[in-house]
Design a protein around this motif. Sequence first.
Motif, PDB file in Angstrom:
ATOM      1  N   LYS A 379       0.821  -1.217   0.000  1.00 13.85           N
ATOM      2  CA  LYS A 379       0.000   0.000   0.000  1.00 13.85           C
ATOM      3  C   LYS A 379       0.846   1.254   0.000  1.00 13.85           C
ATOM      4  O   LYS A 379       0.456   2.282  -0.534  1.00 13.85           O
ATOM      5  N   THR A 380       2.039   1.178   0.635  1.00 13.27           N
ATOM      6  CA  THR A 380       2.915   2.350   0.662  1.00 13.27           C
ATOM      7  C   THR A 380       3.634   2.560  -0.663  1.00 13.27           C
ATOM      8  O   THR A 380       4.265   3.600  -0.868  1.00 13.27           O
ATOM      9  N   GLY A 381       3.553   1.558  -1.546  1.00  8.18           N
ATOM     10  CA  GLY A 381       4.187   1.693  -2.859  1.00  8.18           C
ATOM     11  C   GLY A 381       5.645   1.327  -2.877  1.00  8.18           C
ATOM     12  O   GLY A 381       6.348   1.561  -3.857  1.00  8.18           O
ATOM     13  N   GLY A 382       6.169   0.726  -1.793  1.00  4.97           N
ATOM     14  CA  GLY A 382       7.570   0.341  -1.758  1.00  4.97           C
ATOM     15  C   GLY A 382       7.864  -0.823  -2.691  1.00  4.97           C
ATOM     16  O   GLY A 382       6.990  -1.646  -2.968  1.00  4.97           O
ATOM     17  N   THR A 383       9.115  -0.892  -3.145  1.00  2.00           N
ATOM     18  CA  THR A 383       9.506  -1.977  -4.065  1.00  2.00           C
ATOM     19  C   THR A 383      10.074  -3.179  -3.322  1.00  2.00           C
ATOM     20  O   THR A 383      10.242  -4.246  -3.917  1.00  2.00           O
ATOM     21  N   GLY A 384      10.420  -3.022  -2.063  1.00  2.00           N
ATOM     22  CA  GLY A 384      11.049  -4.115  -1.323  1.00  2.00           C
ATOM     23  C   GLY A 384      12.535  -4.238  -1.601  1.00  2.00           C
ATOM     24  O   GLY A 384      13.163  -5.204  -1.187  1.00  2.00           O
ATOM     25  N   LEU A 385      13.094  -3.254  -2.308  1.00  2.00           N
ATOM     26  CA  LEU A 385      14.517  -3.308  -2.671  1.00  2.00           C
ATOM     27  C   LEU A 385      15.336  -2.192  -2.034  1.00  2.00           C
ATOM     28  O   LEU A 385      16.550  -2.164  -2.177  1.00  2.00           O
ATOM     29  N   GLY A 386      14.669  -1.279  -1.351  1.00  2.00           N
ATOM     30  CA  GLY A 386      15.351  -0.092  -0.835  1.00  2.00           C
ATOM     31  C   GLY A 386      16.524  -0.404   0.072  1.00  2.00           C
ATOM     32  O   GLY A 386      17.653   0.071  -0.146  1.00  2.00           O
ATOM     33  N   LEU A 387      16.299  -1.227   1.113  1.00  2.00           N
ATOM     34  CA  LEU A 387      17.377  -1.519   2.053  1.00  2.00           C
ATOM     35  C   LEU A 387      18.429  -2.431   1.428  1.00  2.00           C
ATOM     36  O   LEU A 387      19.603  -2.387   1.822  1.00  2.00           O
ATOM     37  N   SER A 388      18.027  -3.255   0.461  1.00  2.00           N
ATOM     38  CA  SER A 388      19.006  -4.059  -0.256  1.00  2.00           C
ATOM     39  C   SER A 388      19.947  -3.165  -1.055  1.00  2.00           C
ATOM     40  O   SER A 388      21.163  -3.404  -1.117  1.00  2.00           O
ATOM     41  N   ILE A 389      19.390  -2.134  -1.673  1.00  2.00           N
ATOM     42  CA  ILE A 389      20.214  -1.162  -2.400  1.00  2.00           C
ATOM     43  C   ILE A 389      21.154  -0.456  -1.434  1.00  2.00           C
ATOM     44  O   ILE A 389      22.349  -0.255  -1.730  1.00  2.00           O
ATOM     45  N   VAL A 390      20.657  -0.091  -0.255  1.00  2.00           N
ATOM     46  CA  VAL A 390      21.481   0.578   0.749  1.00  2.00           C
ATOM     47  C   VAL A 390      22.688  -0.290   1.109  1.00  2.00           C
ATOM     48  O   VAL A 390      23.835   0.168   1.092  1.00  2.00           O
ATOM     49  N   LYS A 391      22.437  -1.550   1.426  1.00  2.00           N
ATOM     50  CA  LYS A 391      23.513  -2.449   1.837  1.00  2.00           C
ATOM     51  C   LYS A 391      24.543  -2.641   0.725  1.00  2.00           C
ATOM     52  O   LYS A 391      25.761  -2.557   0.951  1.00  2.00           O
ATOM     53  N   ASN A 392      24.065  -2.898  -0.495  1.00  2.00           N
ATOM     54  CA  ASN A 392      24.983  -3.115  -1.608  1.00  2.00           C
ATOM     55  C   ASN A 392      25.770  -1.858  -1.947  1.00  2.00           C
ATOM     56  O   ASN A 392      26.964  -1.938  -2.289  1.00  2.00           O
ATOM     57  N   ALA A 393      25.131  -0.693  -1.867  1.00  2.00           N
ATOM     58  CA  ALA A 393      25.824   0.564  -2.165  1.00  2.00           C
ATOM     59  C   ALA A 393      26.871   0.875  -1.105  1.00  2.00           C
ATOM     60  O   ALA A 393      27.968   1.350  -1.417  1.00  2.00           O
ATOM     61  N   VAL A 394      26.550   0.606   0.166  1.00  2.00           N
ATOM     62  CA  VAL A 394      27.516   0.816   1.247  1.00  2.00           C
ATOM     63  C   VAL A 394      28.730  -0.091   1.041  1.00  2.00           C
ATOM     64  O   VAL A 394      29.877   0.342   1.159  1.00  2.00           O
ATOM     65  N   GLU A 395      28.481  -1.347   0.720  1.00  2.00           N
ATOM     66  CA  GLU A 395      29.590  -2.291   0.525  1.00  2.00           C
ATOM     67  C   GLU A 395      30.419  -1.946  -0.701  1.00  2.00           C
ATOM     68  O   GLU A 395      31.634  -2.166  -0.714  1.00  2.00           O
ATOM     69  N   LEU A 396      29.770  -1.409  -1.741  1.00  2.00           N
ATOM     70  CA  LEU A 396      30.525  -0.973  -2.917  1.00  2.00           C
ATOM     71  C   LEU A 396      31.472   0.164  -2.555  1.00  2.00           C
ATOM     72  O   LEU A 396      32.549   0.303  -3.150  1.00  2.00           O
ATOM     73  N   HIS A 397      31.082   0.978  -1.565  1.00  2.00           N
ATOM     74  CA  HIS A 397      31.943   2.057  -1.077  1.00  2.00           C
ATOM     75  C   HIS A 397      32.865   1.565   0.036  1.00  2.00           C
ATOM     76  O   HIS A 397      33.370   2.353   0.835  1.00  2.00           O
ATOM     77  N   ARG A 398      33.074   0.249   0.093  1.00  2.00           N
ATOM     78  CA  ARG A 398      34.001  -0.410   1.028  1.00  2.00           C
ATOM     79  C   ARG A 398      33.648  -0.123   2.485  1.00  2.00           C
ATOM     80  O   ARG A 398      34.519   0.062   3.337  1.00  2.00           O
ATOM     81  N   GLY A 399      32.349  -0.079   2.761  1.00  2.00           N
ATOM     82  CA  GLY A 399      31.871   0.109   4.118  1.00  2.00           C
ATOM     83  C   GLY A 399      31.059  -1.082   4.583  1.00  2.00           C
ATOM     84  O   GLY A 399      30.910  -2.074   3.871  1.00  2.00           O
ATOM     85  N   THR A 400      30.532  -0.997   5.795  1.00  2.00           N
ATOM     86  CA  THR A 400      29.668  -2.036   6.359  1.00  2.00           C
ATOM     87  C   THR A 400      28.424  -1.387   6.942  1.00  2.00           C
ATOM     88  O   THR A 400      28.430  -0.190   7.250  1.00  2.00           O
ATOM     89  N   ILE A 401      27.354  -2.187   7.098  1.00  2.00           N
ATOM     90  CA  ILE A 401      26.120  -1.661   7.673  1.00  2.00           C
ATOM     91  C   ILE A 401      25.438  -2.754   8.486  1.00  2.00           C
ATOM     92  O   ILE A 401      25.443  -3.928   8.100  1.00  2.00           O
ATOM     93  N   THR A 402      24.886  -2.378   9.643  1.00  2.00           N
ATOM     94  CA  THR A 402      24.098  -3.270  10.489  1.00  2.00           C
ATOM     95  C   THR A 402      22.861  -2.517  10.955  1.00  2.00           C
ATOM     96  O   THR A 402      22.804  -1.278  10.885  1.00  2.00           O
ATOM     97  N   VAL A 403      21.882  -3.268  11.439  1.00  2.00           N
ATOM     98  CA  VAL A 403      20.647  -2.657  11.921  1.00  2.00           C
ATOM     99  C   VAL A 403      20.244  -3.311  13.236  1.00  2.00           C
ATOM    100  O   VAL A 403      20.478  -4.506  13.441  1.00  2.00           O
TER     101      VAL A 403
END
Length: 419
Positions: A379-403
């Motif tokens: 209903k919110t119109g989300g694609t379900g890929l937003g946080l996956s993009i965040v994680k992959n983009a962070v790792e591409l910039h040689r970083g890490t992410i946790t939640v």
Amino acid sequence: MKKLLFKYYIPLFFIFSFAVLAFQYNREKQYKADMLNTLLGDTNDMIYNYFESKNGSLAHIDSLIAIFPHSDIRVTIIDLKGSVVYDNAIQDVMHMENHLSRKEVKLALQNGNGSDIRTSHTNQRRYYYHATKFGNCYVRSSLPYDVNISSLLRPDNLFLYFWLALTFIIAAVLFYISNKFSIKLNREQIEHDAMVRRRLTHQVAHELKTPLSSIIGYMETLHDNPDIAPERQRFFIERSHAQAERLNSLLQDILMLNQINEAPQSVQMEPVHLNKVVQTVLDDVELKLQEKNIEVYTSFGGDIWLKANTILLYSIFRNLIDNAIAYAGENIKINLTLTGEDAKCYHFAFSDNGIGVAPEHLPFLFDRFYRVDKGRSRKTGGTGLGLSIVKNAVELHRGTITVKNKNGGGLEFIFSLHK
């Protein structure tokens, strides 16, 4: 693995093998030279002992030399000033040069014994010389440096052949093992990739099906009912447009993820002013923030510059904020803070004081198409890929992410970005 083995370990193995071979070759060569030096040194001792027993007389010394096993051995006696007093190969020694400058004599002066291979100044013949210093003179024995002596000094090639054969056998075994394991790993990797692609294709098809079905349904309704009321037509058109926008967002997110995962080398990095990127994100979502009465607080403590990709950097912060807007609730606060830095990275915390998520969902939040509440997410119109993009983009910039869930409510993302 196979590529890594041949790039690093095989060259190191060959370097080690040839180092051992060179060491053994020189050792064998020195051993052969020591044998010849011992032979000539014993000759020097015999000559000197005979010379001393005759009180320095040179009489009958030729007879002694004649019984030596090497008929072409040359014996020279040199006084401590370098003058030759006897040479069985030269009759007139008075005209011979001073021998203190000869290499074997100089070495004998320093070490007691010395050897050299060179052409004789007297008869232009090449000799292997070995000199020994005694109390009142030098005694030098020499043999013509011919095929026999050259062969005598040549190292035994048996070890050379054995080691080369062993080296190539080991290399062949390593090649076989690496090839076998590489095939196995490649097969497993291919099977894993195929499974991931099948699952991803199924997920993408499932996600595309909903907006496409809605658009087709609305368009068929309009097509089959040309006399439908204008208000109802407008409703169907607006709904179709909304679903088309969702479909477009989904395709854009899939393309971005594919670029990150399949062709990371094509992502261009350049100096980026992070403060400006974050401000652009906040300007773009200002109306959404106002609708839900959400306040955003940023604390960077100054300008932050990164070597990054502007589009992906924008996506990181845009998706984090969009996620909070969509799922954290209304009347909340969002905090984006620089928590520290080291020689390589900047460290950030992105948090909200919203409703958070159940602990069992936390390990899967970065998975593609994962939704905590599927009905509400659609209903919110989300694609379900937003946080996956965040994680992959962070790792591409040689970083890490946790939640994690914050104490008191809400989510907190801890991540780093390489400088």
